[in-house]
Write a protein that holds these residues in place. Structure first.
Motif, mmCIF file in Angstrom:
data_model
loop_
_atom_site.group_PDB
_atom_site.id
_atom_site.type_symbol
_atom_site.label_atom_id
_atom_site.label_comp_id
_atom_site.label_asym_id
_atom_site.label_seq_id
_atom_site.Cartn_x
_atom_site.Cartn_y
_atom_site.Cartn_z
ATOM 1 N N LEU A 1 -18.130 53.964 10.814
ATOM 2 C CA LEU A 1 -16.797 53.360 10.797
ATOM 3 C C LEU A 1 -15.803 54.256 10.062
ATOM 4 N N LEU A 2 -16.253 54.885 8.969
ATOM 5 C CA LEU A 2 -15.391 55.805 8.235
ATOM 6 C C LEU A 2 -14.993 56.982 9.115
ATOM 7 N N VAL A 3 -15.970 57.611 9.753
ATOM 8 C CA VAL A 3 -15.700 58.763 10.614
ATOM 9 C C VAL A 3 -14.825 58.347 11.797
ATOM 10 N N SER A 4 -15.114 57.199 12.389
ATOM 11 C CA SER A 4 -14.319 56.696 13.511
ATOM 12 C C SER A 4 -12.871 56.458 13.103
ATOM 13 N N SER A 5 -12.680 55.879 11.921
ATOM 14 C CA SER A 5 -11.322 55.623 11.439
ATOM 15 C C SER A 5 -10.528 56.914 11.303
ATOM 16 N N LEU A 6 -11.153 57.939 10.743
ATOM 17 C CA LEU A 6 -10.466 59.225 10.585
ATOM 18 C C LEU A 6 -10.164 59.861 11.944
ATOM 19 N N ALA A 7 -11.135 59.854 12.836
ATOM 20 C CA ALA A 7 -10.959 60.488 14.141
ATOM 21 C C ALA A 7 -9.870 59.799 14.959
ATOM 22 N N VAL A 8 -9.947 58.488 15.052
ATOM 23 C CA VAL A 8 -9.023 57.763 15.918
ATOM 24 C C VAL A 8 -7.619 57.697 15.316
ATOM 25 N N CYS A 9 -7.518 57.603 13.989
ATOM 26 C CA CYS A 9 -6.206 57.651 13.354
ATOM 27 C C CYS A 9 -5.539 59.003 13.637
ATOM 28 N N LYS B 1 -2.225 64.871 28.726
ATOM 29 C CA LYS B 1 -2.834 64.114 29.819
ATOM 30 C C LYS B 1 -4.026 63.327 29.302
ATOM 31 N N ASN B 2 -4.753 63.929 28.362
ATOM 32 C CA ASN B 2 -5.918 63.277 27.772
ATOM 33 C C ASN B 2 -6.261 63.977 26.467
ATOM 34 N N ILE B 3 -6.798 63.202 25.512
ATOM 35 C CA ILE B 3 -7.304 63.758 24.263
ATOM 36 C C ILE B 3 -8.707 63.191 24.051
ATOM 37 N N THR B 4 -9.660 64.084 23.871
ATOM 38 C CA THR B 4 -11.022 63.698 23.515
ATOM 39 C C THR B 4 -11.288 64.247 22.129
ATOM 40 N N ILE B 5 -11.903 63.443 21.284
ATOM 41 C CA ILE B 5 -12.188 63.879 19.916
ATOM 42 C C ILE B 5 -13.700 63.977 19.751
ATOM 43 N N GLU B 6 -14.166 65.169 19.415
ATOM 44 C CA GLU B 6 -15.584 65.381 19.138
ATOM 45 C C GLU B 6 -15.771 65.500 17.630
ATOM 46 N N VAL B 7 -16.741 64.790 17.107
ATOM 47 C CA VAL B 7 -17.098 64.963 15.705
ATOM 48 C C VAL B 7 -18.161 66.057 15.690
ATOM 49 N N LYS B 8 -17.757 67.249 15.276
ATOM 50 C CA LYS B 8 -18.643 68.409 15.305
ATOM 51 C C LYS B 8 -19.628 68.426 14.149
ATOM 52 N N GLU B 9 -19.211 67.850 13.010
ATOM 53 C CA GLU B 9 -20.060 67.925 11.830
ATOM 54 C C GLU B 9 -19.705 66.804 10.861
ATOM 55 N N LEU C 1 -13.463 67.390 12.849
ATOM 56 C CA LEU C 1 -12.969 66.765 14.078
ATOM 57 C C LEU C 1 -12.428 67.858 14.989
ATOM 58 N N HIS C 2 -12.843 67.836 16.236
ATOM 59 C CA HIS C 2 -12.387 68.830 17.208
ATOM 60 C C HIS C 2 -11.713 68.097 18.363
ATOM 61 N N PHE C 3 -10.444 68.411 18.597
ATOM 62 C CA PHE C 3 -9.648 67.757 19.629
ATOM 63 C C PHE C 3 -9.654 68.599 20.903
ATOM 64 N N LEU C 4 -10.052 67.991 22.004
ATOM 65 C CA LEU C 4 -9.987 68.625 23.320
ATOM 66 C C LEU C 4 -8.778 68.020 24.018
ATOM 67 N N ILE C 5 -7.789 68.849 24.291
ATOM 68 C CA ILE C 5 -6.503 68.353 24.763
ATOM 69 C C ILE C 5 -6.215 68.868 26.171
ATOM 70 N N GLU C 6 -6.035 67.942 27.101
ATOM 71 C CA GLU C 6 -5.571 68.306 28.443
ATOM 72 C C GLU C 6 -4.054 68.288 28.396
ATOM 73 N N MET D 1 -5.376 57.317 7.318
ATOM 74 C CA MET D 1 -6.787 57.365 6.953
ATOM 75 C C MET D 1 -7.134 58.713 6.324
ATOM 76 N N LEU D 2 -6.632 59.795 6.903
ATOM 77 C CA LEU D 2 -6.885 61.118 6.341
ATOM 78 C C LEU D 2 -6.249 61.237 4.960
ATOM 79 N N GLN D 3 -5.040 60.753 4.813
ATOM 80 C CA GLN D 3 -4.368 60.811 3.515
ATOM 81 C C GLN D 3 -5.101 59.982 2.466
#
Length: 128
Positions: free
Chosen positions: A34-42, A59-67, A83-88, A110-112
Motif C-alpha cells: 500500500l505504501l509503494v502503491s500510494s507513492l507510485a499512483v500519486c 496517451k498512456n502512463i505505466t508505472i513499474e516498480v523496479k526496486e 519508480l519507472h514511468f513508461l510514457i506513450e 505522498m512523496l513529500q
C-alpha cells in the motif's frame, strides 16, 4: 478511517469498498504494498495532471516498480523505491521532461510525506 481486526489482519470500509490489509498477501494487501502503491499512483497522477496542464497529454502512463529496498535489521523498513514511468506520447518534448519530473516530485503529497525517510528514485522512458 476506522480499521477493524479480522482473523488474518485488519479491514476498513471506504466509499469505494472494503480494503483488507494483512501481513499475509493471501488475505489482503500487505502494508508495504500500500505504501509503494500510494507513492507510485500519486506520482503518476501528478505527472498526468502536469502534462495535461502543459497541453502535452500522455496517451498512456505505466508505472513499474523496479526496486524496493527493505532493511531487515530495522523492522524491515522501506528504505528505497525506484519508480519507472513508461510514457506513450504524441507531443511531449524530451527537453521538458526533466523539469516536469522535478515538478512531479515537488507536488506529490505522498512523496513529500516520506522524502526525509525513504529514497525515491523516479525515472522515465518514452514509448513511441
Amino acid at each position: 478511517m476506522k480499521f477493524e481486526m479480522t482473523e488474518n489482519g485488519f479491514e476498513t470500509e471506504t466509499t469505494f469498498g472494503k480494503l483488507q490489509i494483512s501481513a499475509n498477501d493471501e488475505y489482503g494487501f500487505r502494508p508495504y504494498q500500500l505504501l509503494v502503491s500510494s507513492l507510485a499512483v500519486c506520482s503518476g497522477g501528478v505527472l498526468r495532471k502536469i502534462l495535461e496542464r502543459k497541453r502535452m497529454p500522455a496517451k498512456n502512463i505505466t508505472i513499474e516498480v523496479k526496486e524496493v529496498v527493505r532493511n531487515e535489521e530495522i523492522a524491515n523498513r522501506v528504505e528505497k523505491i525506484h519508480l519507472h514511468f513508461l510514457i506513450e506520447r504524441e507531443t511531449i518534448k524530451d527537453e521538458q521532461m526533466e523539469k516536469i519530473m522535478q515538478l512531479t516530485a515537488k507536488n506529490c503529497s505522498m512523496l513529500q510525506s516520506v522524502i526525509d525517510s525513504i529514497e525515491v528514485v523516479e525515472t522515465y522512458e518514452f514509448l513511441t
